[in-house]
Structures are given as structure tokens and as C-alpha cells.
Design a protein around this motif. Structure first.
Motif, PDB file in Angstrom:
ATOM      1  N   SER A 182      -0.154  15.487   9.040  1.00  0.00           N
ATOM      2  CA  SER A 182      -1.538  15.048   8.813  1.00  0.00           C
ATOM      3  C   SER A 182      -2.056  15.570   7.470  1.00  0.00           C
ATOM      4  N   GLU A 183      -1.697  16.813   7.135  1.00  0.00           N
ATOM      5  CA  GLU A 183      -2.094  17.349   5.830  1.00  0.00           C
ATOM      6  C   GLU A 183      -1.387  16.577   4.712  1.00  0.00           C
ATOM      7  N   PHE A 184      -0.122  16.241   4.955  1.00  0.00           N
ATOM      8  CA  PHE A 184       0.646  15.444   3.990  1.00  0.00           C
ATOM      9  C   PHE A 184      -0.059  14.111   3.728  1.00  0.00           C
ATOM     10  N   VAL A 185      -0.450  13.422   4.814  1.00  0.00           N
ATOM     11  CA  VAL A 185      -1.088  12.106   4.691  1.00  0.00           C
ATOM     12  C   VAL A 185      -2.400  12.210   3.902  1.00  0.00           C
ATOM     13  N   SER A 186      -3.148  13.282   4.126  1.00  0.00           N
ATOM     14  CA  SER A 186      -4.432  13.407   3.430  1.00  0.00           C
ATOM     15  C   SER A 186      -4.257  13.562   1.916  1.00  0.00           C
ATOM     16  N   LEU A 187      -3.112  14.084   1.493  1.00  0.00           N
ATOM     17  CA  LEU A 187      -2.885  14.275   0.052  1.00  0.00           C
ATOM     18  C   LEU A 187      -2.043  13.174  -0.580  1.00  0.00           C
ATOM     19  N   PHE A 188      -0.999  12.730   0.140  1.00  0.00           N
ATOM     20  CA  PHE A 188      -0.025  11.798  -0.440  1.00  0.00           C
ATOM     21  C   PHE A 188      -0.239  10.354   0.037  1.00  0.00           C
ATOM     22  N   GLY A 189      -1.013  10.169   1.096  1.00  0.00           N
ATOM     23  CA  GLY A 189      -1.223   8.827   1.651  1.00  0.00           C
ATOM     24  C   GLY A 189      -0.393   8.619   2.909  1.00  0.00           C
ATOM     25  N   ASP A 190      -0.697   7.525   3.609  1.00  0.00           N
ATOM     26  CA  ASP A 190      -0.051   7.236   4.891  1.00  0.00           C
ATOM     27  C   ASP A 190       1.334   6.617   4.655  1.00  0.00           C
ATOM     28  N   HIS A 191       2.366   7.337   5.085  1.00  0.00           N
ATOM     29  CA  HIS A 191       3.748   6.872   4.857  1.00  0.00           C
ATOM     30  C   HIS A 191       4.156   5.781   5.842  1.00  0.00           C
ATOM     31  N   THR A 192       3.301   5.526   6.864  1.00  0.00           N
ATOM     32  CA  THR A 192       3.681   4.505   7.842  1.00  0.00           C
ATOM     33  C   THR A 192       3.040   3.153   7.517  1.00  0.00           C
ATOM     34  N   ASN A 193       2.035   3.169   6.655  1.00  0.00           N
ATOM     35  CA  ASN A 193       1.313   1.935   6.337  1.00  0.00           C
ATOM     36  C   ASN A 193       0.878   1.908   4.877  1.00  0.00           C
ATOM     37  N   PRO A 194       1.484   1.044   4.015  1.00  0.00           N
ATOM     38  CA  PRO A 194       2.581   0.142   4.347  1.00  0.00           C
ATOM     39  C   PRO A 194       3.897   0.904   4.531  1.00  0.00           C
ATOM     40  N   GLY A 195       4.827   0.287   5.203  1.00  0.00           N
ATOM     41  CA  GLY A 195       6.140   0.880   5.430  1.00  0.00           C
ATOM     42  C   GLY A 195       6.921   0.980   4.123  1.00  0.00           C
ATOM     43  N   TYR A 196       8.027   1.712   4.157  1.00  0.00           N
ATOM     44  CA  TYR A 196       8.787   1.987   2.940  1.00  0.00           C
ATOM     45  C   TYR A 196       9.317   0.714   2.273  1.00  0.00           C
ATOM     46  N   ALA A 197       9.938  -0.162   3.072  1.00  0.00           N
ATOM     47  CA  ALA A 197      10.558  -1.378   2.501  1.00  0.00           C
ATOM     48  C   ALA A 197       9.511  -2.274   1.838  1.00  0.00           C
ATOM     49  N   GLU A 198       8.377  -2.403   2.507  1.00  0.00           N
ATOM     50  CA  GLU A 198       7.291  -3.239   1.981  1.00  0.00           C
ATOM     51  C   GLU A 198       6.743  -2.643   0.670  1.00  0.00           C
ATOM     52  N   ALA A 199       6.549  -1.324   0.672  1.00  0.00           N
ATOM     53  CA  ALA A 199       6.031  -0.638  -0.520  1.00  0.00           C
ATOM     54  C   ALA A 199       7.003  -0.777  -1.694  1.00  0.00           C
ATOM     55  N   LYS A 200       8.286  -0.694  -1.388  1.00  0.00           N
ATOM     56  CA  LYS A 200       9.315  -0.784  -2.428  1.00  0.00           C
ATOM     57  C   LYS A 200       9.314  -2.180  -3.069  1.00  0.00           C
ATOM     58  N   ASP A 201       9.264  -3.212  -2.228  1.00  0.00           N
ATOM     59  CA  ASP A 201       9.236  -4.591  -2.745  1.00  0.00           C
ATOM     60  C   ASP A 201       8.006  -4.797  -3.624  1.00  0.00           C
ATOM     61  N   ALA A 202       6.866  -4.292  -3.150  1.00  0.00           N
ATOM     62  CA  ALA A 202       5.613  -4.460  -3.904  1.00  0.00           C
ATOM     63  C   ALA A 202       5.702  -3.747  -5.256  1.00  0.00           C
ATOM     64  N   TYR A 203       6.316  -2.557  -5.260  1.00  0.00           N
ATOM     65  CA  TYR A 203       6.429  -1.781  -6.501  1.00  0.00           C
ATOM     66  C   TYR A 203       7.275  -2.523  -7.532  1.00  0.00           C
ATOM     67  N   TYR A 204       8.413  -3.063  -7.074  1.00  0.00           N
ATOM     68  CA  TYR A 204       9.301  -3.738  -8.036  1.00  0.00           C
ATOM     69  C   TYR A 204       8.760  -5.104  -8.444  1.00  0.00           C
ATOM     70  N   ALA A 205       7.866  -5.695  -7.604  1.00  0.00           N
ATOM     71  CA  ALA A 205       7.263  -6.973  -7.974  1.00  0.00           C
ATOM     72  C   ALA A 205       6.083  -6.773  -8.925  1.00  0.00           C
ATOM     73  N   ASN A 206       5.259  -5.757  -8.664  1.00  0.00           N
ATOM     74  CA  ASN A 206       4.001  -5.609  -9.411  1.00  0.00           C
ATOM     75  C   ASN A 206       3.950  -4.421 -10.362  1.00  0.00           C
ATOM     76  N   GLY A 207       4.914  -3.505 -10.250  1.00  0.00           N
ATOM     77  CA  GLY A 207       4.869  -2.309 -11.092  1.00  0.00           C
ATOM     78  C   GLY A 207       3.863  -1.295 -10.556  1.00  0.00           C
ATOM     79  N   PRO A 208       3.734  -0.153 -11.235  1.00  0.00           N
ATOM     80  CA  PRO A 208       2.833   0.894 -10.753  1.00  0.00           C
ATOM     81  C   PRO A 208       1.363   0.520 -10.959  1.00  0.00           C
ATOM     82  N   ALA A 209       0.482   1.202 -10.228  1.00  0.00           N
ATOM     83  CA  ALA A 209      -0.968   1.007 -10.401  1.00  0.00           C
ATOM     84  C   ALA A 209      -1.356   1.376 -11.832  1.00  0.00           C
ATOM     85  N   VAL A 210      -2.393   0.694 -12.381  1.00  0.00           N
ATOM     86  CA  VAL A 210      -2.759   0.937 -13.789  1.00  0.00           C
ATOM     87  C   VAL A 210      -3.173   2.387 -14.041  1.00  0.00           C
ATOM     88  N   ASP A 211      -3.812   3.019 -13.043  1.00  0.00           N
ATOM     89  CA  ASP A 211      -4.275   4.402 -13.260  1.00  0.00           C
ATOM     90  C   ASP A 211      -3.348   5.435 -12.603  1.00  0.00           C
TER      91      ASP A 211
END
Ligand SMILES: [Zn+2]
Ligand SMILES: [Zn+2]
Length: 310
Positions: A182-211
Motif C-alpha cells: 500500500s505504501e508502494f502504491v501511494s508513491l509509485f502508483g497502482d501496479h494492478t491497474n493498468p496491468g503490466y502488459a497493457e502499460a507496456k504496449d501503451a508505452y511503446y505506442a505513445n512514449g513517456p509522459a511529457v513531464d
């Protein structure tokens, strides 16, 4: 560094005051020349594998030219990473039901050979799964690695960095999962939503956030909370190992590695600016490319507390 006193046969004695242990070269030191660690021995003087080498379960195919050198570079980077874990008193043994740690150094199938049994190409991906850290041995080639670094738009890509990143995933399993999530989630974000595979696809499609620079130590860290943890854990080891070495060679006063995170970071920032300038003076890359913002420092602080608690 300490001198070894020959004591007859293949054994030597450690010359440290109060130690005088009878030791022998690691088997991979004596016969393969890919290690420089020693092991304590009982009187038989047999060369055993050291605690670093015994963690390697798969070595490169030594019938392929250049693989011996690649293996040596991989082991060297691995020992450097393990040395930092020892400095931190962070256990990597598998006693008491802990997740066993092991390493597999594998190469991609060689074009032109008959590899029909390797359906899907059999490409080797560097990564961590259930305590097994796999490294594609191509990473030990400086030309390949630099090409990948530029393609991926990374500031730094090193062998020791790969080990420091992957061991971060290992310690997430060991120290965070089911314990401080729970402490991890509050600092790093929720690792279950979005899931890893979905996050990975989004990263390689859109690149990192501008900030991304405001919140993450690297672009890649913005892909998913697990990658953020591994990248920040790697940066934490950079901080610890640089401060330790700089203290030993007299660049700074010796540092108490259990000090407050803010004190470690401020010393590291001064040191980082100095070594970056020295590298630029010689036309080399910045060894400390990241900027530690308040949000990143909080994550480093979480990791520092996690390590001390362990
Ligand atoms: Zn060894
Ligand atoms: Zn990763």
C-alpha cells in the motif's frame, strides 16, 4: 584490496589483520579466468565456486568466439552489483524459504544454424521472473549496447546498470510484495491497474509522459510502477556505490551509508556534478544523467527505509 600470502599448494592466506583465513581461488578464477573472488576452504584446498559464480545457472556457449569474454564481462558487472548488496547488508541467499536468486546468460540463436526447434525465433529477453535474472549476452558487446542505447533514447546503458535494474525486480518480490504494497502504491502508483502488459504496449505506442522528468528517474521508469521501482532501485545502488567508492579513494569524506536519505542525496548531487564535468572534459557520457526531484527523492527514501528494515 588485500595481499594473499602463499601458504603452499593452491591455497593462500588472507593477510587481513585478525583474518588469516586459508583461502583458495574461486573455480572460475583458477580455471576459467572469469572471476577474481576467493573462497575459504577446509584443508583439502579444492577450488569451489564463489558465492557470486554459484548463482549463475546458465553460461554462454563457449564454443562461440567471443563468448568467453562476454561471460567475463557479465560476471564482473554481477560481482560489482553483489558487492553493493553486501555493503547494504541485503541478503541474496535463499535460506529460510526466501525466493532463490539465479542468473542465466543466454545468446540469441545464431542465424544460419538449424534452430527449427526454437519456435517463435527463440529470442532472449533480458528480464526477471521468479528469482531468475536473464541477461542477453549481446549486452556485453559495447558496440551493440551503444546502438541499442541510441535507438531507445537512453542517457546511459551499462552492464552493471542491467544487473542493478533486474535485482530491483527481485527485491520487489522479496521486500514489497504482500508486505509494503500500500505504501508502494501511494508513491509509485497502482501496479494492478493498468496491468503490466497493457502499460507496456501503451508505452511503446505513445512514449513517456511529457513531464516524466518531474516524477521519474528515467523515461523507462514511467512505463509501469514495477519498472519505476526497478529503475529507482538501480539509481539507489548507483548512489550507494558511488558514495562508497568516492569515500574510499578520498574524493569526499567517508560516508555513513545508513545516514538520512536527504544527506546521502545532497552529497551524491555534489559528487555527480563533479564527475559529470570530469567526464565531459574527456568527451564521455555523464555517469549521473538523472535529476533527483522531490517526487523521486521520496521514492529513494522509501527504498532506503526498505533496505535498512531488511
Ligand atoms: Zn567466482
Ligand atoms: Zn524491468
Amino acid at each position: 584490496m588485500t595481499a594473499l600470502d602463499p601458504s603452499g599448494g593452491d591455497t593462500v592466506q588472507c593477510s587481513c589483520t585478525g583474518c588469516r583465513s586459508t583461502i583458495v581461488k574461486c573455480k572460475n578464477y583458477a580455471f576459467e579466468k572469469v572471476c577474481n573472488w576467493c573462497v575459504t576452504t577446509d584443508s583439502d584446498g579444492q577450488n569451489q565456486l564463489c558465492r557470486s559464480c554459484e548463482l549463475t545457472n546458465v553460461i554462454p556457449d563457449l564454443s562461440v568466439e567471443g563468448n568467453k569474454q562476454r561471460w567475463a564481462k557479465l560476471e564482473e558487472a554481477k560481482r560489482r552489483m553483489l558487492y553493493t548488496l553486501d555493503l547494504l547488508n541485503l541478503s541474496f541467499d535463499s535460506q529460510n524459504g526466501q525466493l532463490p536468486l539465479s542468473f542465466e546468460f543466454k545468446g540469441d540463436p545464431i542465424v544460419g544454424h538449424n534452430w527449427h526447434h526454437l519456435a517463435g525465433g527463440g529470442q532472449v529477453f533480458t528480464g526477471h521472473a521468479n528469482g531468475v535474472i536473464t541477461i542477453n549476452i549481446q549486452e556485453a558487446d559495447s558496440v551493440q549496447r551503444e546502438q541499442t542505447r541510441i535507438q531507445m533514447g537512453e542517457d546511459l546503458r551499462t552492464l552493471v546498470g542491467h544487473f542493478r535494474h533486474e535485482i530491483g525486480h527481485y527485491y520487489w518480490e522479496r521486500l514489497v510484495a504482500g508486505r509494503s504494497e500500500s505504501e508502494f502504491v501511494s508513491l509509485f502508483g497502482d501496479h494492478t491497474n493498468p496491468g503490466y502488459a497493457e502499460a507496456k504496449d501503451a508505452y511503446y505506442a505513445n512514449g513517456p509522459a511529457v513531464d516524466w522528468e518531474q516524477h521519474y528517474v528515467t523515461k523507462y521508469a514511467s512505463m509501469h510502477p514495477w519498472e519505476d521501482f526497478a529503475e529507482t532501485f538501480a539509481a539507489y545502488q548507483d548512489i550507494i556505490s558511488m558514495l562508497d567508492t568516492a569515500g574510499h579513494v578520498g574524493l569526499i569524506e567517508p560516508v555513513d551509508l545508513t545516514a538520512q536519505t536527504s544527506s546521502l542525496i545532497s552529497t551524491y548531487q555534489r559528487l555527480g556534478m563533479a564527475v559529470n564535468e570530469l567526464n565531459r572534459e574527456m568527451g564521455l557520457l555523464d555517469p549521473v544523467p538523472f535529476v533527483l526531484t522531490g517526487a523521486i527523492n521520496q521514492k529513494v527514501d522509501f527504498i532506503h527505509a526498505l533496505v535498512r528494515g531488511a
